[in-house]
Write a protein that holds these residues in place. Structure first.
Motif, PDB file in Angstrom:
ATOM      1  N   SER A  16     -44.098 -13.505 -13.388  1.00 55.66           N
ATOM      2  CA  SER A  16     -45.460 -13.986 -13.621  1.00 55.66           C
ATOM      3  C   SER A  16     -46.509 -12.887 -13.577  1.00 55.66           C
ATOM      4  O   SER A  16     -47.602 -13.036 -14.120  1.00 55.66           O
ATOM      5  CB  SER A  16     -45.812 -15.065 -12.592  1.00 55.66           C
ATOM      6  OG  SER A  16     -45.813 -14.529 -11.279  1.00 55.66           O
ATOM      7  N   LYS A  17     -46.200 -11.759 -12.923  1.00 60.83           N
ATOM      8  CA  LYS A  17     -47.183 -10.687 -12.780  1.00 60.83           C
ATOM      9  C   LYS A  17     -46.465  -9.358 -12.631  1.00 60.83           C
ATOM     10  O   LYS A  17     -45.237  -9.291 -12.534  1.00 60.83           O
ATOM     11  CB  LYS A  17     -48.074 -10.935 -11.564  1.00 60.83           C
ATOM     12  CG  LYS A  17     -47.311 -11.059 -10.257  1.00 60.83           C
ATOM     13  CD  LYS A  17     -48.227 -11.460  -9.108  1.00 60.83           C
ATOM     14  CE  LYS A  17     -47.446 -11.603  -7.798  1.00 60.83           C
ATOM     15  NZ  LYS A  17     -48.332 -11.987  -6.682  1.00 60.83           N
ATOM     16  N   GLN A  21     -44.085  -9.354 -15.545  1.00 61.29           N
ATOM     17  CA  GLN A  21     -44.947  -9.775 -16.645  1.00 61.29           C
ATOM     18  C   GLN A  21     -44.871  -8.782 -17.801  1.00 61.29           C
ATOM     19  O   GLN A  21     -44.748  -9.174 -18.965  1.00 61.29           O
ATOM     20  CB  GLN A  21     -46.391  -9.910 -16.170  1.00 61.29           C
ATOM     21  CG  GLN A  21     -47.370 -10.262 -17.280  1.00 61.29           C
ATOM     22  CD  GLN A  21     -48.819 -10.246 -16.825  1.00 61.29           C
ATOM     23  OE1 GLN A  21     -49.111 -10.128 -15.635  1.00 61.29           O
ATOM     24  NE2 GLN A  21     -49.742 -10.353 -17.763  1.00 61.29           N
ATOM     25  N   ALA A  42     -48.686 -18.465 -14.613  1.00 63.34           N
ATOM     26  CA  ALA A  42     -49.859 -17.617 -14.816  1.00 63.34           C
ATOM     27  C   ALA A  42     -50.567 -17.988 -16.110  1.00 63.34           C
ATOM     28  O   ALA A  42     -49.951 -18.525 -17.047  1.00 63.34           O
ATOM     29  CB  ALA A  42     -49.436 -16.145 -14.854  1.00 63.34           C
ATOM     30  N   HIS A 185     -50.744  -1.652 -10.562  1.00 66.89           N
ATOM     31  CA  HIS A 185     -51.106  -2.808 -11.380  1.00 66.89           C
ATOM     32  C   HIS A 185     -51.996  -3.729 -10.540  1.00 66.89           C
ATOM     33  O   HIS A 185     -51.998  -3.637  -9.301  1.00 66.89           O
ATOM     34  CB  HIS A 185     -49.870  -3.534 -11.914  1.00 66.89           C
ATOM     35  CG  HIS A 185     -48.942  -4.053 -10.859  1.00 66.89           C
ATOM     36  ND1 HIS A 185     -49.089  -5.288 -10.271  1.00 66.89           N
ATOM     37  CD2 HIS A 185     -47.854  -3.502 -10.275  1.00 66.89           C
ATOM     38  CE1 HIS A 185     -48.132  -5.470  -9.385  1.00 66.89           C
ATOM     39  NE2 HIS A 185     -47.368  -4.408  -9.365  1.00 66.89           N
ATOM     40  N   SER A 187     -52.069  -6.686  -9.281  1.00 71.25           N
ATOM     41  CA  SER A 187     -51.594  -7.550  -8.200  1.00 71.25           C
ATOM     42  C   SER A 187     -50.711  -6.818  -7.193  1.00 71.25           C
ATOM     43  O   SER A 187     -50.151  -7.437  -6.297  1.00 71.25           O
ATOM     44  CB  SER A 187     -50.811  -8.732  -8.791  1.00 71.25           C
ATOM     45  OG  SER A 187     -49.694  -8.265  -9.535  1.00 71.25           O
TER      46      SER A 187
END
Length: 251
Positions: A16-17, A21, A42, A185, A187
């Motif tokens: 998701s991230k 991602q 997301a 990144h 997150s």
């Protein structure tokens, strides 16, 4: 370079991230069908059509959840050609102060999830006579740095990668790994540290990363795509450092 990944079905855990991602988006750009597994959906996922994208919400610490994910993916697309074992996380502190339960938790998420997913996709890959499994570990799976729970789990993943690679190649299945260094990144932990103490992080980069900067998630994704393609057909059982020279190891 055409990697001939169009039409392949890719399962990305922890997608998701961050790195997951970026990997998912890179495969989508290549024309692959992508299944992303994470605890939460997301916003970026909603722009992709159901015929080539699927999000599955799951807690991958749980064995039955992992089985459900593979069942849904196979029902949706009929095959899983490429598996990206990316889900992971860090916990604990010093070894003396970390409860044993946190070691079990770290191994369950970082290591046993990869072992289990690999076991679950192998039958279909063997049936097809082709497959690729990429395990995302860390340079700290090869040397000290970071938390002991995480390091030990990633070291086990690197060992597992070579063991499974030697076993599966006879069936046309290549297993390899990527060991990222410090990746920046939005997150990630490095972003938080940069915001908390930018001068300390600038000094860290200067002292620890010969390339003079943090890596990007796209740079990890590019290597993942290459390893899973036929352009890397003679790469079997390798875990490649992608770290701007940060690792101290010479292998």
């Amino acid at each position: 370079m055409d990697l001939n990944l169009a039409g392949k079905t890719v399962l990305v855990t922890g997608g998701s991230k961050g790195i997951g991602q970026a990997v998912a988006l890179a495969y989508l750009a290549e024309g692959a069908k992508v299944v992303v597994v994470a605890r939460n959906e997301a916003d970026w996922m909603r722009e992709f059509k159901a015929e080539y994208f699927q999000f599955i919400k799951a807690d991958l610490v749980m064995e039955q959840e992992r089985e459900k994910v593979v069942e849904i993916a196979l029902e949706k697309f009929g095959s899983i050609d490429i598996l990206i074992n990316n889900v992971g996380g860090s916990n604990g502190s010093t070894i003396a102060e970390t409860e044993l339960s946190l070691f079990y938790e770290a191994f369950n998420l970082n290591y046993f999830s990869a072992v289990h997913f690999s076991q679950l996709v192998l039958p279909k890959m063997k049936e097809n006579g082709w497959g690729s499994i990429i395990n995302i570990s860390s340079i700290f799976g090869r040397e000290s740095g970071g938390k002991a729970t995480y390091n030990a789990a990633k070291a086990a993943m690197i060992s597992f990668t070579k063991a499974l690679a030697d076993e599966a190649i006879k069936d046309g299945i290549r297993v390899n790994g990527v060991a990222p260094g410090s990746i920046l990144h939005p997150s990630g932990n490095w972003k938080k540290r940069m915001e908390e103490n930018p001068e300390k992080m600038k000094q860290f980069v200067k002292n620890e990363i010969p390339a003079g900067r943090f890596g990007t998630v796209e740079e990890i994704a590019n290597v993942v795509l290459f390893l899973s393609s036929e352009k890397a057909s003679w790469v079997v059982g390798a875990t490649l450092n992608v770290d701007g020279g940060q690792s101290k190891s010479n292998f």
